[in-house]
Structures are given as C-alpha cells and as structure tokens.
Write a protein that holds these residues in place. Structure first.
Motif: not given
Lengths: 351, 351
Positions: A133-139, B1-11
């Motif tokens: 997925p897009a935001g995946w940061k881990a190796p 990884m993005s969290t549900i907070n990121d989604v909430a904020e962006l939306a």
DNA sequence: ATGAAAGCGCTAACAT
DNA sequence: ATGTTAGCGCTTTCAT
C-alpha cells in the motif's frame, strides 16, 4: 492472560513499579522485586507484545509471503528465514498464496494490517511488490525474484542466469547434442532468467535449442513438470538430456521418463535447479544447480533487520553464487540412438 | 503507515465518522463517505489490526509450533492449517523448534506474548503442552501427538497404532518372515504408538520381531534414518522387509540399501508412514501408511476456531483413519536367501 | 524507591 | 448525521 494490572494488584504496588521491576530500567527495592516476581510466577504473566507494539511501533514480527509452502524449496528457505529472524528476536508470520495470484494482494494487505515490522516477498509474482500500500514505511525485501520486478525494494537472489549457463556447460561437456528444456512458468522472471542463461550458453556452444524442444511447465510443481515432460518426451524421443527449471519439475521429468520406460541417466540425462534437500537423497540422486538456500534466508532477514535498526550496517551482497552439483541423473550422451521404435510401442501397449 | 487520524484530518471529519464509514455500522452521508474513501485511497490506509486487537482481544492470528518445518510432512500440514485459517480470516504465525526441545518453551511463550488467538502444538515433544503458561485462556489444540501428552487439551491425530498394524498385515501378506523395524525417536509417543501397533500385529501373525531386528532413529529425519538403516542392514543381512516410522526415515533406508547394493523391492521391501507428497513421485515410489494430512490441518483449525467462537458447534472427530498405499517399494518376499556373502564383501570393499 | 497520568490507534457507548 | 470520550495493556515522562 493476566495483565500488568493483575500483577500490580497482587503484589500491592503500582503498574509502574512492576514495569520497571521487569525491565530493570529503574531500581526497585529487593523486597518489592521479590513480591512482584512471585505474582508474575503465580499468574503466569507475560507482557503483551500487542500493547508494547502499540507503544513502540514494533511488533517484532516479520511477514513472509511465499507462493507455495509445500514446495520444499520454500520450506527450506522459510526455515532459514525463521531461524534467522528468531535469533534476532523476531517472529515470523508465514503466508502462502497457494499459487493463486489473486491471493497475493489480500495476503500482502493482511501482513500490512498486522503491522509486521518488515515484509519478505519470496518468489512471488513479479508484480507482487505493487501490492504494497501507498503509505507503507516498513522495509520490504524481495527475495528470489528478479530485481526488475522489485519496484525499487532491495533484493536478495541467486544468479539464476548463471545457473542456466552452468547447466548448459555440464550437458555439453557430457556430449549431449539433442537437448530439451522444461522451462518454468513463462510469466515469472526467474524462470525467464534461468531459461535465457541456458539457451544463450547452448548457443555459445553451437547447439541452439529450437523451440520445438522446449516446453514450459505452467507452475514450479512436480505435477506440472510431469505433464510437460510427458508431452515433450513423447513428441521428441531423440532427446538425450533435459534442463529443468527447478528440482520439482525435474522430478516430474524423472517420473515421466519412468512411465515411458526411459532409463535415467542411461537414455536421458536430467538436470534440475535449486538443490532441495531430497535431491541428494532419492534415487536417482539429482544433478542440479545448487542455490545457497540458507544464506538466501539469512541475508533476506539481515537486510530487513538492517533497515529496521540502522547502525553498523555492513553491506550485504544481494547476489548469491550458484554451483553445479553432479549426481546420478546425468551421464555422458549415448553414442548410438535410443531405440525410439520400441519406446513408442511401449507407450502404445501401456495405453 | 497512516492512521485513522490522518484519514479523518484529510477528509475533514472526526475519527468516529471514518470508523463508521469503513465499518458501515452507522449511516454516513454519501458525500462524506466519498471524501473519506478518497482519503483512504490517497494514504493507502489500512486499519491497524494491532489497535483492533487491543480493543477486541482478538489478534485474528493462530500460532503453530512444529518441530521441523523442513520436514515435508509438516510443510504439507502447515499448508493445510494456513489455508484453513486463512479462509476463516486468521493469519498464522509459524514457529519451528528445529528439533531443539529447549526451544519449545521459548517459542510457546513467544506465541503467548504475541497474544495469538489459539495455539496449535503440532508434533511437538510430549511435554510441550506443559509449557503453556498458567493463566493462558485461549484454546490450545494438540495435533499429531498422542492424547496422553496433551494435558487435557483437545487433540487431533491419526490412528498411529492402527497404521502400524496395517503395515504389519501388508508385510506378512507378502510373505515376509525376516522383518526389521526402524523405529522413531523412543521418547515420542506417536513413534511408540506406531511401533506398538506394528509389533503387536506381527506377534498376532506369529512373527514377533526380536529386539535385535529393531533400531530407533534418533529423529524423524532422513539422515537419522540413513544412519540407523545402515547399521541395521549391515548387522541383519537376513532381513527382507523393514517397517519405517515415517517416510523420511524410509528414504534413509532406501538410501542405505542403495549404498549396500541391496535392491528394493527385490531384496528388501520398505514401508513408510505419512505418505508425504514426494512419496508418490520418486523412484521407487514408496509403499506407506497414508495420513490425511489436509484433513488433519483442517480439523485442527476447526477445533481451535470452534473454541474461539462457540456456536453451531458440530462435533469434530479427533481421530483420523489411516490407510495403506501400496507402491513399488514393497514386493513379495524372496523365496531363496539373499546372497549375504557378497553383500558383506561389498561392504568391506567399500570401507 | 515509588506513583499518577498521558498516549500508542482504534471502537463503541454516549452525546448533540 | 456527526462528534466527544473512555479505555484496551503497556511504557515513560514527570512528580513525590
């Protein structure tokens, strides 16, 4: 499972003290420590890795995706991955796509959702890396696949092309001129690399392998190899040697040969690729291209962990050498032709 | 990884709305839903199973402990376990003790710490169940071990003793009178069960197998079987058949036979146990006792999941039937004795 | 030497 | 239809 609260309560202290008593990150009175130890013992308390992971962002778990756990090659590789991971304190979630390409996306997403600390894509489809997925940061480490397919992720693999060349050299050296190929799945780049190395080297030896003497197994499995081999050997009785894209396909070829009353290695030499453990033990023992499976697993984990804990990062060579292991499934080419006639008759009798 | 907070904020909405938009547990304006979907897409958002597990107490992960992932039997079993688990939405953490008994405790504790929803103890030491910590509440299923060792945990297994009996029947029926045994690790109860079934049935046939014709492989592995077989066959040249505690040991026996110039099945019949996949495919194909490996995995998972989600609990039979598969490693006993003399000479020449 | 409280990402009452 | 908040089990400041 009991929680740290239970322990704190039973020991009559605060959770903070319990935490520190267990981690040793702060001095705790010897007396208190003892009461806590007792409580821990009594309750069989284990700190929840889940909660720790929430805090630290580290699940201490690696995710490994393989196409087929039943394939001994992946079994051996996973064994190496697990033991390498284990020795660094990591667990391993193993996921098998059972060769269903449509499973790959789901499995990759599942591993991501489980917040594994790193993902090992092992022998997957060449576009599997695209499922991250897009935001995946881990190796992400791509193992046993060609780098073309890795989307920029680091890769660990054997030199498949060179393996093909070595196999070609071996067959030519034994005097084989009528050589066939049981290639792997045409869509997989490693299969293509092995095939290309083999074909190109045969050409170099002045013995190009025409298309009519090649057939592709649809999967890296024994049944798939059996089917392809049966078809090729029936159609091309003049062949004295076959290069198989992996050991399982080679076993398919051995089985087909036996069904067709072709003696290996007298009438037909068979060479495989991978050198899975059984290849050295069953009859005939299989001549094959050896991959350093254990090292492959070790380096994959090392690469993943290195990215996780950057520090004394000694470089890891992503390309492993392969080597020829000569056993009893290959021999010098027959000088006179095989009695093609009788073989066809045998077949007819059998059916 | 993005969290549900990121989604909430962006939306531009609250996390609650995001949560409900994704779960569908509460109506969300079509317009809002769309903005959320966009944000999810852009960020590649995946709900963290970790956080969900904290809330629900369910990690949706099964833990499976096996002694040796390189053993194809466990590979096939794990494959079945994984696919059964996967189809119910569970992932699988696989842990291999690499046959190191001292690893078992650590691995079990690791699985517990990772808060797996159930633990599958597969083919482990008979005291492995004792390593489950005191307060552990989640289901434990003991697979492919004898119930004596399961500490009251539910068990799924094949009828090992009956397998031994069937093997004995087969060899007797082929007229073998000089029969040997390559037993499994003496400490393991499944090995004991197979052995007991075999010996007892041989006795019933009036052909008790004396101790001098038995030897125990130290592990369920090929090299271990090879070593034991070499020793037994050298010491007991009169044997015309061997019962092996599993297929890998049987391959060791085949290999030893080949080293000693003993032809299978002409001079020696070999029968295995497990019926791993390769046994049907390599030469000679192995006569063996078939275990329903896939069903074993399926029922283990079913049992675990059933305990997790009690409901329409249809009973699961914990005992699986075994059956004889006759292939080409067994044949009728030679009527005249094997030329023992020459074999001994061969051996001496070799050394 | 020990505690209280915040916060990791999420869901589910409980508002509005 | 949407927002606020508590809390899952733990570690870790920041007190005392």
């Amino acid at each position: 499972m009991s929680t740290i609260n239970d322990v704190a309560e039973l020991a009559g202290v605060s959770v903070t003290t319990v935490s520190h008593a267990l981690s040793g990150k702060r001095p705790v009175a010897i007396e208190t420590r003892k009461r806590i130890a007792d409580a821990v013992e009594r309750l069989g308390y284990q700190p929840s890795q889940l909660a720790i992971a929430m805090l630290t962002g580290r699940t201490m778990t690696l995710g490994a995706l393989v196409p087929d756990i039943k394939n001994p090659f992946f079994g051996e590789l996973l064994s190496a991955v697990e033991s390498a991971a284990d020795s660094r304190g990591y667990g391993t979630i193993v996921s098998s796509t059972e060769l269903r390409r449509d499973h790959e996306r789901r499995q990759v997403e599942m591993l991501c959702a489980k917040q594994v600390d790193a993902i090992l894509l092992i022998g997957c489809s060449d576009d599997a890396a695209g499922f991250i997925p897009a935001g995946w940061k881990a190796p992400v480490v791509v193992v046993d696949q060609m780098p073309d397919s890795s989307q920029g992720f680091p890769t660990v693999r054997s030199d498949h092309e060179r393996g093909g060349r070595i196999a070609a050299d071996h067959l030519c050296q034994l005097g084989h001129r009528e050589v066939g190929v049981l290639a792997g799945p045409p869509t997989m780049l490693v299969a293509a690399a092995r095939l290309h190395g083999f074909l190109d080297q045969m050409k170099t030896h002045g013995l190009p392998v025409p298309r009519t003497r090649r057939i592709a197994a649809t999967q890296f499995t024994l049944p798939s190899g059996l089917k392809a081999a049966h078809s090729l050997l029936t159609r091309r009785p003049e062949l004295t040697a076959i290069f198989c894209a992996n050991d399982l396909i080679a076993y398919g070829a051995l089985h087909a040969a036996s069904e067709l009353d072709i003696d290996v290695p007298r009438d037909l030499s068979v060479i495989g690729f991978d050198d899975i453990f059984v290849s050295s033990m069953v009859q005939p023992t299989l001549t094959t291209i050896h991959q350093e499976i254990t090292e492959l697993g070790r380096r994959s984990v090392a690469l993943a962990v290195q990215a996780l804990a950057p520090g004394d990062a000694q470089p890891i060579d992503p390309l492993l050498e392969v080597s020829l292991v000569v056993r009893s499934s290959t021999a010098t080419a027959r000088t006179q032709d095989r009695p093609t006639q009788s073989r066809t008759m045998n077949n007819e009798v059998k059916r």
